[in-house]
Write an enzyme that holds these catalytic residues in place. Structure first.
Site, PDB file in Angstrom:
ATOM      1  N   ASP A 112       0.765  -1.255   0.008  1.00  0.00           N
ATOM      2  CA  ASP A 112       0.334   0.014   0.067  1.00  0.00           C
ATOM      3  C   ASP A 112       0.918   1.270   0.010  1.00  0.00           C
ATOM      4  OD1 ASP A 112       1.155  -0.177   2.677  1.00  0.00           O
ATOM      5  OD2 ASP A 112      -0.781  -0.984   3.565  1.00  0.00           O
ATOM      6  N   ASN A 154      -7.189  -2.515  14.594  1.00  0.00           N
ATOM      7  CA  ASN A 154      -8.631  -2.995  14.190  1.00  0.00           C
ATOM      8  C   ASN A 154      -8.858  -4.064  13.259  1.00  0.00           C
ATOM      9  OD1 ASN A 154      -7.819  -1.680  11.967  1.00  0.00           O
ATOM     10  ND2 ASN A 154      -9.260  -0.176  11.707  1.00  0.00           N
ATOM     11  N   HIS A 196      -7.248  -4.353  10.285  1.00  0.00           N
ATOM     12  CA  HIS A 196      -6.730  -4.352   9.020  1.00  0.00           C
ATOM     13  C   HIS A 196      -5.447  -4.980   8.411  1.00  0.00           C
ATOM     14  CE1 HIS A 196      -4.418  -0.256  10.067  1.00  0.00           C
ATOM     15  NE2 HIS A 196      -3.605  -1.244   9.386  1.00  0.00           N
ATOM     16  N   GLU A 207      -9.539  -1.840   5.415  1.00  0.00           N
ATOM     17  CA  GLU A 207     -10.160  -1.750   6.910  1.00  0.00           C
ATOM     18  C   GLU A 207     -11.397  -2.316   7.120  1.00  0.00           C
ATOM     19  OE1 GLU A 207      -8.568   0.196   8.970  1.00  0.00           O
ATOM     20  OE2 GLU A 207      -8.016   2.508   8.285  1.00  0.00           O
TER      21      GLU A 207
END
Ligand code: GLP
Length: 224
Positions: free
Chosen positions: A63, A127, A129, A134
């Site tokens: 990314d 979280n 990801h 996400e």
């Protein structure tokens, strides 16, 4: 899913580095998927120490922030500048590309042309990801532009609100996946990855469906 728990961060990082070394030794033209983040720093340090021959290896990073190049810079500093990878074999999403749709499909095409990813290294966000997929990301998602959650922006200390990322489906297409989680702040999410519900609420939980998925933890991340 296979889980390896090692006592210290250093031992866990060394184990991931060993896996990379074995992969490249077995196949000199290996295609590696790479990640950024604090977890990767000791791992890249260990890999660089091993003097692995990367001259025929190709790498694809997960990314980049939309509008930025800080993840590329992170990689230069922590990895690319320390090993003998060839510039032409380093594939990176261009966060500054105006036409992000074609940038993302070009990237998918490059992965395909390279013959797919042999070994994908991952970290995990608190979280759940992976890459920047996400919560809410689907199992079939491919490389695309995503909006970052506030918690991710806070954890990563970034001003960027969007990123380009390989999709969950792109990641799941790798032939082998290793997720490293280090430190007590990852213990809660690691618990969910191991035996929480599988689904887009915790994108990393999809990895359990992969045939060759390995989780490498230090004691703190394992909740010890
Ligand atoms: C970032 C990256 C992820 C990484 C995660 C965890 O958001 N896009 O690929 O796994 O952060 O980062 P850290 O290792 O710093 O906890």
């Amino acid at each position: 899913m296979q889980i390896i728990i090692l006592r210290s961060e250093k031992e866990a990082a060394a184990r991931v580095a060993d896996l990379v070394a074995e992969q490249v030794k077995k196949k000199k033209t290996s295609v590696l998927g790479l990640a950024t983040g604090k977890t990767m720093i000791p791992i890249y340090r260990e890999i660089a120490r091993r003097k692995i021959n990367f001259s025929r290896v190709k790498t694809f990073n997960l990314d980049e922030y939309a509008g930025g190049d800080s993840l590329r810079k992170f990689m230069e500093r922590n990895f690319f500048g320390k090993v003998n990878l060839k510039e032409k074999n380093i594939f990176f999403l261009d966060g500054k590309a105006r036409d992000w749709k074609s940038e993302c499909s070009l990237f998918e095409g490059e992965i395909r042309r390279a013959g797919g990813i042999d070994l994908q290294i991952l970290g995990v966000g608190r979280n759940g990801h992976i890459g920047f997929n996400e919560p809410g990301s689907s199992l079939k998602s491919r490389t695309r532009r995503v909006r970052l959650s506030l918690s991710t922006r806070h954890d990563n200390g970034t001003r960027f609100g969007y990123a380009l990322t390989m999709g969950v489906g792109t990641i799941m297409s790798a032939r082998r996946i290793v997720l490293a989680a280090l430190g007590g702040r990852k213990a809660e999410i690691v618990g969910k990855v191991i035996d929480g519900r599988t689904g887009s609420g915790v994108p990393a939980s999809f990895l359990r469906r992969h045939r060759r998925f390995l989780l490498v933890l230090d004691g703190a991340a394992a909740g010890e």
